[in-house]
Design a protein around this motif. Sequence first.
Motif, mmCIF file in Angstrom:
data_model
loop_
_atom_site.group_PDB
_atom_site.id
_atom_site.type_symbol
_atom_site.label_atom_id
_atom_site.label_comp_id
_atom_site.label_asym_id
_atom_site.label_seq_id
_atom_site.Cartn_x
_atom_site.Cartn_y
_atom_site.Cartn_z
ATOM 1 N N GLY A 14 0.775 -1.234 0.000
ATOM 2 C CA GLY A 14 0.000 0.000 0.000
ATOM 3 C C GLY A 14 0.804 1.280 0.000
ATOM 4 N N ILE A 15 2.122 1.195 -0.090
ATOM 5 C CA ILE A 15 2.954 2.404 -0.099
ATOM 6 C C ILE A 15 3.018 3.025 -1.494
ATOM 7 C CG2 ILE A 15 5.318 3.271 0.196
ATOM 8 C CD1 ILE A 15 3.994 2.804 2.833
ATOM 9 N N GLY A 16 2.882 2.191 -2.523
ATOM 10 C CA GLY A 16 2.919 2.704 -3.892
ATOM 11 C C GLY A 16 4.106 2.226 -4.702
ATOM 12 N N LYS A 17 4.732 1.127 -4.280
ATOM 13 C CA LYS A 17 5.949 0.668 -4.963
ATOM 14 C C LYS A 17 5.682 0.171 -6.379
ATOM 15 C CE LYS A 17 5.695 -3.779 -2.555
ATOM 16 N NZ LYS A 17 4.574 -3.320 -1.692
ATOM 17 N N SER A 18 4.524 -0.440 -6.620
ATOM 18 C CA SER A 18 4.235 -0.953 -7.963
ATOM 19 C C SER A 18 4.128 0.184 -8.970
ATOM 20 C CB SER A 18 2.934 -1.764 -7.957
ATOM 21 O OG SER A 18 3.062 -2.903 -7.128
ATOM 22 N N THR A 19 3.470 1.258 -8.569
ATOM 23 C CA THR A 19 3.343 2.427 -9.450
ATOM 24 C C THR A 19 4.705 3.033 -9.740
ATOM 25 O OG1 THR A 19 1.161 2.899 -8.517
ATOM 26 C CG2 THR A 19 2.258 4.688 -9.703
ATOM 27 N N ILE A 20 5.500 3.203 -8.694
ATOM 28 C CA ILE A 20 6.831 3.792 -8.855
ATOM 29 C C ILE A 20 7.711 2.891 -9.712
ATOM 30 C CG2 ILE A 20 8.949 4.429 -7.645
ATOM 31 C CD1 ILE A 20 6.703 6.467 -7.339
ATOM 32 N N VAL A 136 14.023 1.564 -0.372
ATOM 33 C CA VAL A 136 12.828 1.241 0.413
ATOM 34 C C VAL A 136 11.931 2.472 0.391
ATOM 35 C CG1 VAL A 136 11.930 0.836 2.739
ATOM 36 C CG2 VAL A 136 13.851 -0.523 1.891
ATOM 37 N N LEU A 137 10.677 2.268 0.018
ATOM 38 C CA LEU A 137 9.714 3.369 -0.001
ATOM 39 C C LEU A 137 8.908 3.364 1.292
ATOM 40 C CD1 LEU A 137 8.253 3.203 -3.637
ATOM 41 C CD2 LEU A 137 10.333 4.320 -2.823
ATOM 42 N N SER A 138 8.551 4.556 1.730
ATOM 43 C CA SER A 138 7.732 4.690 2.927
ATOM 44 C C SER A 138 6.760 5.846 2.728
ATOM 45 C CB SER A 138 8.617 4.929 4.159
ATOM 46 O OG SER A 138 7.842 4.955 5.340
ATOM 47 N N ALA A 139 5.878 6.035 3.699
ATOM 48 C CA ALA A 139 4.942 7.163 3.696
ATOM 49 C C ALA A 139 4.431 7.318 5.116
ATOM 50 C CB ALA A 139 3.785 6.916 2.731
ATOM 51 N N ASP A 140 3.943 8.512 5.445
ATOM 52 C CA ASP A 140 3.417 8.674 6.803
ATOM 53 C C ASP A 140 2.140 7.852 6.951
ATOM 54 O OD1 ASP A 140 0.992 10.246 6.221
ATOM 55 O OD2 ASP A 140 2.349 11.894 5.780
ATOM 56 N N GLU A 141 1.719 7.660 8.175
ATOM 57 C CA GLU A 141 0.667 6.680 8.462
ATOM 58 C C GLU A 141 -0.655 6.984 7.767
ATOM 59 O OE1 GLU A 141 -1.242 4.268 12.268
ATOM 60 O OE2 GLU A 141 0.505 5.583 12.522
ATOM 61 N N GLU A 142 -1.057 8.248 7.737
ATOM 62 C CA GLU A 142 -2.341 8.586 7.120
ATOM 63 C C GLU A 142 -2.325 8.350 5.614
ATOM 64 O OE1 GLU A 142 -5.277 9.250 8.564
ATOM 65 O OE2 GLU A 142 -4.134 8.679 10.346
ATOM 66 N N VAL A 143 -1.228 8.748 4.970
ATOM 67 C CA VAL A 143 -1.093 8.511 3.525
ATOM 68 C C VAL A 143 -1.071 7.016 3.244
ATOM 69 C CG1 VAL A 143 0.448 8.778 1.531
ATOM 70 C CG2 VAL A 143 0.079 10.699 3.089
ATOM 71 N N ILE A 187 12.972 6.396 0.690
ATOM 72 C CA ILE A 187 12.341 7.503 -0.030
ATOM 73 C C ILE A 187 10.918 7.672 0.488
ATOM 74 C CG2 ILE A 187 11.745 8.456 -2.281
ATOM 75 C CD1 ILE A 187 14.725 7.919 -2.005
ATOM 76 N N ASN A 188 10.608 8.872 0.953
ATOM 77 C CA ASN A 188 9.255 9.166 1.423
ATOM 78 C C ASN A 188 8.365 9.412 0.203
ATOM 79 O OD1 ASN A 188 7.070 9.761 2.986
ATOM 80 N ND2 ASN A 188 7.821 11.727 3.719
ATOM 81 N N ASN A 189 7.501 8.472 -0.093
ATOM 82 C CA ASN A 189 6.731 8.499 -1.335
ATOM 83 C C ASN A 189 5.448 9.321 -1.183
ATOM 84 O OD1 ASN A 189 5.875 7.912 -3.941
ATOM 85 N ND2 ASN A 189 4.905 5.987 -3.342
ATOM 86 N N LEU A 190 5.614 10.627 -1.152
ATOM 87 C CA LEU A 190 4.455 11.511 -1.064
ATOM 88 C C LEU A 190 3.896 11.831 -2.444
ATOM 89 C CD1 LEU A 190 5.551 14.058 1.695
ATOM 90 C CD2 LEU A 190 3.942 12.162 1.909
ATOM 91 N N ASP A 191 4.791 11.989 -3.403
ATOM 92 C CA ASP A 191 4.395 12.366 -4.756
ATOM 93 C C ASP A 191 5.163 11.497 -5.752
ATOM 94 O OD1 ASP A 191 3.234 14.584 -6.705
ATOM 95 O OD2 ASP A 191 5.353 14.329 -7.230
ATOM 96 N N ILE A 192 4.454 10.928 -6.709
ATOM 97 C CA ILE A 192 5.073 9.991 -7.655
ATOM 98 C C ILE A 192 6.232 10.636 -8.402
ATOM 99 C CG2 ILE A 192 4.705 8.700 -9.797
ATOM 100 C CD1 ILE A 192 1.876 8.105 -8.827
ATOM 101 N N ASN A 193 6.011 11.832 -8.917
ATOM 102 C CA ASN A 193 7.052 12.489 -9.715
ATOM 103 C C ASN A 193 8.276 12.835 -8.875
ATOM 104 O OD1 ASN A 193 5.645 12.415 -12.186
ATOM 105 N ND2 ASN A 193 4.494 14.252 -11.646
ATOM 106 N N ASP A 194 8.046 13.313 -7.657
ATOM 107 C CA ASP A 194 9.173 13.641 -6.779
ATOM 108 C C ASP A 194 9.957 12.388 -6.402
ATOM 109 O OD1 ASP A 194 8.575 16.297 -6.865
ATOM 110 O OD2 ASP A 194 7.603 16.378 -4.897
ATOM 111 N N THR A 195 9.222 11.313 -6.116
ATOM 112 C CA THR A 195 9.879 10.053 -5.757
ATOM 113 C C THR A 195 10.704 9.528 -6.920
ATOM 114 O OG1 THR A 195 8.140 9.472 -4.184
ATOM 115 C CG2 THR A 195 9.486 7.667 -5.023
ATOM 116 N N LYS A 196 10.123 9.559 -8.098
ATOM 117 C CA LYS A 196 10.841 9.086 -9.289
ATOM 118 C C LYS A 196 12.087 9.929 -9.542
ATOM 119 C CE LYS A 196 9.203 9.901 -13.422
ATOM 120 N NZ LYS A 196 8.392 9.868 -14.662
#
Length: 318
Positions: A14-20, A136-143, A187-196
């Motif tokens: 649920g962090i978004g690794k597949s999209t990234i 390793v991707l992460s995100a804050d709890e609410e995201v 990497i704090n995955n808040l935004d796809i483009n920023d993470t990439k």
Amino acid sequence: MRKPYVILIGSASGIGKSTIASELAKELGIKHLIETDFIREIVRGIIGPDYAPALHKSSYNAYVTLRDKQRYGDNTESLIDAGFEEHASFVIPAIERVIKRAVDDFNDVVIEGVHLVPGLLDIEKFKNDASIHFFVLSADEEVHKERFVRRAMKIKRGGKHLDYFKENRIINNYLVQQAFEHRVPVINNLDINDTKKRMLTLIKEICKEMIFRHSVDQLEVETDIILNKYGGRIMDVSYFLPGFGEPLKRKVNVYDPVEAKRFINLLEENPKRKKDLEGLYGLSGNIHRHKICAPDKKSLKSMIKELDEKGLLYKSDE
């Protein structure tokens, strides 16, 4: 001749690794994109549940199969971590075989999945033959919770799957801790483009060792130039202490401006800690060596020029 890319992207569900992973593969023109869940299914077909019950559970509930659950007592986090480690340990040898095959065939590959655990996956043996990058991707709890629910509904795994967010969050924290311990970028995955963008910077970066001369109070200027302005990274530090034949070395890996700012704020909030660091700087005459990295040669050249203009670099004639 360049080495083949092996890009590993781990995170909890649920962090978004597949999209990234998909975006990164597209950006780099890599046609081989593999999910560790598929590798796990192959391993499950070889090793049955009687021999590996944790393997046949999900990563987040493998702990229920542990024979020694009682030794964890009320420490739920350690129990979940242990179950996850047991689960992942059956998949990792197969992942390493996939990496070996890709490297042997000179194929670029992106591998993503929860089973990519820093410290358990041995990437050192591939570094001579591949350009290997582990994140390793992460995100804050609410995201994380929002994405976790969205993903569960998308893949039609509502109900029980949604009940395991707490366990997935514990796995997230475990992976982040393992990454910090083994110097794997988080990497704090808040935004796809920023993470990439951040990941591409680390993949393509150009590095150079430089000798600095500045005070603790100038750390903020240094990190602002390297991390914020040029999207670079600071690696390792060596202090030149009088009377010692070898410099005092510390392993550091600073690439996140937020973490750098947090460290500087901690120094301001903790006078003793700042004084201790100032003492070390004082012993070395404020002289220390870093490896600094930038996204490309042009950025590195500009970065060094600006650091010099700010008086942060050591000059041998001083």
